[in-house]
Design a protein around this motif. Sequence first.
Motif, short mmCIF file in Angstrom:
data_model
loop_
_atom_site.label_atom_id
_atom_site.label_comp_id
_atom_site.label_asym_id
_atom_site.label_seq_id
_atom_site.Cartn_x
_atom_site.Cartn_y
_atom_site.Cartn_z
N TYR A 18 0.82 -1.22 0.00
CA TYR A 18 0.00 0.00 0.00
C TYR A 18 0.84 1.25 0.00
O TYR A 18 1.95 1.28 0.54
N ASP A 138 -8.44 -0.17 -2.56
CA ASP A 138 -8.00 -1.50 -2.93
C ASP A 138 -8.10 -2.40 -1.70
O ASP A 138 -8.08 -1.92 -0.57
N LYS A 170 -4.93 2.47 -0.67
CA LYS A 170 -4.51 2.66 -2.07
C LYS A 170 -3.31 1.76 -2.32
O LYS A 170 -2.26 1.90 -1.68
#
Length: 192
Positions: A18, A138, A170
């Motif tokens: 991430y 995500d 993300k």
Amino acid sequence: MNVTTEQLFTEARTASAYLPTPVPEATLRELYELTKWGPTASNSSPMRLIFVTSDEARAKLVPCMAPGGNQAKVGQAPVTAIVGMDMAFYEHLPRLYPQVDFRKMFIDNPARVPDAALRNSSLQGGYLMLAARALGLDCGPMGGFNAAAVDAAFWSGTTVRTNFICTLGKADPAGVRPRNPRLSFEEACQVL
């Protein structure tokens, strides 16, 4: 909200790393507000969530994860959702499904509770991931963890048990793997 099937399914990938982009609490609230509308059997809604966002909570969760990859993912993700299942979900049925007294069905036959809690909280966990993708997040669902340790650290004194763990945020494009194959319609389906 203009969401595409590509955003939800064909272009989305499981996140393994991430970016350090925070996810505001307002987004987590919006995520739940979308998720809660997904159907469950008799509107049972057994899913319970803990959104791990603080360093203190993350430090409790990381040791509960399988060593290596899962510990690293949870340690790095801006948010980790502990997706739980309330084993006393039926207590809410008089309000959530007032048309029929399904609460009595579970009280009279407690052996039905584990399957119903697992099945319906898993459905809700799927809705959670689709809602997260719809909001531009995500997801990294995972099952490699010590459930008893997670339960003791986060659900102690409650009727909730952990179903699965899902990181949110993300994704770092450098950590996104190529799409793996899926079974074809002919391999996975029958039309009778």
